[in-house]
Design a protein around this motif. Structure first.
Motif, PDB file in Angstrom:
ATOM      1  N   THR A  72       7.917  -6.536   2.068  1.00 50.83           N
ATOM      2  CA  THR A  72       6.920  -5.836   2.887  1.00 50.83           C
ATOM      3  C   THR A  72       6.753  -4.397   2.403  1.00 50.83           C
ATOM      4  O   THR A  72       5.634  -3.891   2.340  1.00 50.83           O
ATOM      5  N   LEU A  73       7.878  -3.754   2.023  1.00 53.33           N
ATOM      6  CA  LEU A  73       7.764  -2.379   1.506  1.00 53.33           C
ATOM      7  C   LEU A  73       6.959  -2.371   0.207  1.00 53.33           C
ATOM      8  O   LEU A  73       6.144  -1.481  -0.035  1.00 53.33           O
ATOM      9  N   LEU A  74       7.190  -3.403  -0.627  1.00 50.71           N
ATOM     10  CA  LEU A  74       6.468  -3.508  -1.898  1.00 50.71           C
ATOM     11  C   LEU A  74       4.973  -3.630  -1.637  1.00 50.71           C
ATOM     12  O   LEU A  74       4.151  -3.008  -2.319  1.00 50.71           O
ATOM     13  N   LEU A  75       4.613  -4.398  -0.603  1.00 57.43           N
ATOM     14  CA  LEU A  75       3.194  -4.561  -0.279  1.00 57.43           C
ATOM     15  C   LEU A  75       2.603  -3.245   0.195  1.00 57.43           C
ATOM     16  O   LEU A  75       1.456  -2.924  -0.118  1.00 57.43           O
ATOM     17  N   ILE A  76       3.396  -2.460   0.967  1.00 59.88           N
ATOM     18  CA  ILE A  76       2.886  -1.162   1.421  1.00 59.88           C
ATOM     19  C   ILE A  76       2.595  -0.275   0.214  1.00 59.88           C
ATOM     20  O   ILE A  76       1.543   0.363   0.137  1.00 59.88           O
ATOM     21  N   ALA A  77       3.535  -0.254  -0.754  1.00 61.93           N
ATOM     22  CA  ALA A  77       3.326   0.585  -1.942  1.00 61.93           C
ATOM     23  C   ALA A  77       2.073   0.138  -2.678  1.00 61.93           C
ATOM     24  O   ALA A  77       1.245   0.963  -3.080  1.00 61.93           O
ATOM     25  N   GLY A  78       1.910  -1.167  -2.863  1.00 60.01           N
ATOM     26  CA  GLY A  78       0.740  -1.676  -3.556  1.00 60.01           C
ATOM     27  C   GLY A  78      -0.541  -1.322  -2.807  1.00 60.01           C
ATOM     28  O   GLY A  78      -1.526  -0.881  -3.405  1.00 60.01           O
ATOM     29  N   MET A  79      -0.490  -1.453  -1.481  1.00 62.28           N
ATOM     30  CA  MET A  79      -1.670  -1.179  -0.680  1.00 62.28           C
ATOM     31  C   MET A  79      -2.070   0.293  -0.782  1.00 62.28           C
ATOM     32  O   MET A  79      -3.247   0.624  -0.951  1.00 62.28           O
ATOM     33  N   LEU A  80      -1.067   1.192  -0.698  1.00 63.77           N
ATOM     34  CA  LEU A  80      -1.376   2.620  -0.789  1.00 63.77           C
ATOM     35  C   LEU A  80      -2.024   2.938  -2.137  1.00 63.77           C
ATOM     36  O   LEU A  80      -3.007   3.682  -2.206  1.00 63.77           O
TER      37      LEU A  80
END
Lengths: 453, 172
Positions: free
Chosen positions: B145-153
């Protein structure tokens, strides 16, 4: 869940919390306030990690180790993230900067505690992806080139790591870090792939091409993450893999060749650089090379040497980038003239950081170099010892060239510039850390000794 | 469970992968990639790993390739572009092909024994996967989930129009 296991997972939770707080606050609050909101949970994570350094192990998951090595590496990654936050400005990394730095720190914690293929891969990606996103933030030509170069090369590295995990699984039926300890060509090929994947992230030759471009082209926090959080975490992951295997030849030989080439090429290329950050980019390749040489030689002191080395390199690189963030990423040798007069704190911070990286007393890099040479000499590894000695001699030349220029009197008296508070705190803290531990290394060495099995 | 079919499917996937990295046209490479992914799914079904096979078809052959199709739709595939691509690929295909080729090495060495094919496959259900995701593997789920946040940002920033300040610094 027992009491201990709550504390063992707390640092990762706190860093995730820091990331989410920073992300949610970014659109509605000015960046300095967002940085403080992210810094508080991160500082708490560092305190918890350091306080628990000698506590009994209480792993909360089979994916994450809770030993001393993981705690020390996590503390270093979180503390480096804290330092990097201080110079994460809106102007260079947008409003998303603090959240991405916190995510990178969480990735460092995951990678330093990884004792399973899944967390190894996720930790590696979790430190890389925020770096790519941060690098692209200014959207200048240099930044976009640096970001995409890292993205593509790191993508190949991640693919190699996955391939290695699959081969290890095929050979032993396990995804744990000792999967490659079985005999046979399948496990050996798998281990070679894992080494390639880690070398990409560690910027060992021949997978180093992204490093100088990223240091010089991307905003300052990105290079600082690559030099501190990512380097500490990958070194600990490689150390953990090395300790869980019976020193297979393909691992030690691969590290020896890639590390030796990194020391020589990194130092030779750094010697010719005129740009401060490009020089740091090439010299960080050489520092990875020293660590790889230690990992390939092995011996009793291997773990201590690796940990002392990364613990002394991380604050120096963060301090150097704090100054570079202040002066702009295009800083050249001539721009540094008289820095100690116009901005005394920044000049001293950069000077001490360069001295520490060169391995000169009274900075802590001297202690790291002593560990490095005594490990190599203790194992009678004369080849690596000669390579490391030549590399360090080249290092003196280019680090001192830059350091001397800082303390050369300016041609015309420059006006005294003031620093903002976050910069001043980060620089003063890193000077204090580098000099104190250099003069009195006992706290560092005893922390490191306590964190190894 | 049929080993013959599984090995046949794996061979087809391998051949398609080799062809995919040597084609000059992005559309052809994409179709061959799709063929490789579908044959891998067939291989999973042949080994009685129905759940993994379904995931392979739905997510990889379905969703991921659909994203690639969007990108390929923006690529110029005229004769001139093909000639240029062929020129670029004259030597570039060797390394990718070698890496794909390496993946067959363990099959050659390990086909006789090892961990391959030992024991009956356990029935895997979506509920088992859910228990794993939020049980033993919960740490990995949280990290993703943290990885997805980084990608999304990062993607959100890249997709934003250049403001006046950025445009000034980045003249076309």
């Amino acid at each position: 869940m027992t009491d201990g296991s709550i504390w063992s997972v707390a640092p990762l939770v706190l860093l995730g919390l820091a990331a989410i707080l920073a992300m949610v606050l970014a659109p509605i609050q000015p960046t300095p306030r967002v940085r403080i909101a992210a810094a508080l949970p991160m500082a708490l994570a560092v305190i918890i990690l350091l306080a628990r350094l000698g506590a009994p192990e209480a792993p909360v998951s089979m994916l994450l180790a809770d030993d001393g090595m993981a705690r020390l590496g996590s503390a270093l990654a979180a503390a480096a993230g804290l330092g990097i936050l201080s110079f994460t400005r809106t102007i260079c990394t947008g409003r998303e900067g603090p959240a991405l730095v916190a995510i990178a720190a969480a990735g460092g914690v995951a990678l330093a505690s990884a004792n399973h293929g899944a967390t190894l891969f996720l930790g590696l990606e979790l430190t890389t992806l925020p770096m790519v996103a941060l690098a692209l933030m200014p959207r200048t030509e240099a930044a976009v080139e640096a970001g995409y170069k890292l993205f593509l090369i790191a993508g190949v590295g991640a693919g190699a790591l996955l391939m290695g995990l699959v081969f290890g699984f095929g050979a032993s039926g396990s995804l744990r870090l000792d999967a490659w300890s079985v005999d046979g060509p399948v496990a050996a090929i798998g281990l070679a792939f894992v080494l390639v994947g880690l070398s990409v992230k560690f910027a060992l030759v021949p997978f180093h091409m992204w490093s100088p471009d990223l240091f010089a082209g991307a905003p300052a926090p990105v290079g600082a993450i690559a030099g501190s959080i990512s380097k500490v975490a990958v070194a600990i992951a490689a150390l953990r893999i090395g300790l869980s295997l019976p020193a297979p030849e393909i691992w030690t030989l691969g590290l020896l060749l890639a590390g030796g080439a990194a020391v020589i090429l990194g130092n030779l290329a750094a010697l010719r650089q005129d740009n401060l950050l490009r020089m740091l980019g090439y010299s960080s390749i050489a520092h990875s090379g020293y660590i790889a040489l230690v990992l390939s030689v092995g011996g009793e002191l291997m773990g201590e040497t690796v940990l002392v080395y990364v613990a002394s390199y991380a604050p120096a690189i963060v301090a150097a980038f704090a100054v570079a963030g202040l002066m702009g990423t295009g800083t050249r040798l001539e721009d540094l003239r008289g820095l100690a007069w116009s901005r005394p704190l920044a000049g001293v911070a950069l000077g001490v950081a360069l001295l520490s990286m060169a391995g000169l007393p009274p900075a802590v890099g001297f202690v790291a170099k002593i560990y490095l040479f005594s490990t190599l000499a203790g194992e009678a590894a004369w080849g690596p010892l000669v390579i490391a000695a030549i590399g360090s001699a080249l290092g003196f030349a280019y680090y001192l060239r830059f350091a001397v220029r800082i303390f050369t009197a300016p041609r015309q008296p420059a006006p005294r510039a003031t620093l903002n508070r976050a910069d001043a705190v980060a620089m003063a803290a890193s000077i204090a850390l580098l000099i104190t531990l250099g003069l009195y290394p006992e706290p560092l060495t005893s922390l490191v000794a306590a964190s190894l099995p | 469970m049929s080993w013959g079919l599984a090995i046949w499917a794996a061979t087809v996937a391998f051949g398609a992968a080799i062809l995919a990295v040597t084609r000059p046209s992005a559309v052809h490479a994409l179709l061959l990639l799709l063929a490789a992914l579908i044959s891998l799914g067939v291989g999973f079904f042949a080994m009685a790993a129905n759940f993994a096979g379904a995931i392979q078809l739905l997510i990889y052959a379905g969703a991921v390739v659909a994203v690639f199709v969007f990108v390929v739709m923006t690529i110029d595939a005229g004769d001139e572009a093909m000639a240029a691509e062929r020129e670029l690929l004259r030597h570039a295909w060797r390394w990718p092909a070698l890496i794909v080729g390496l993946s067959v090495v363990p099959v050659i060495f390990g086909i006789g024994g090892g961990a391959m094919g030992e024991g009956d496959p356990a029935p895997a259900l979506a509920s088992d996967l859910g228990l794993l995701m939020f049980g033993d593997w919960s740490a990995a789920t949280e990290l993703i989930t943290l990885l997805l946040i980084a990608g999304m940002l990062g993607v959100r920033h890249l997709g934003r129009k250049l403001g006046p300040r950025l445009r000034e610094r980045n003249p076309e």
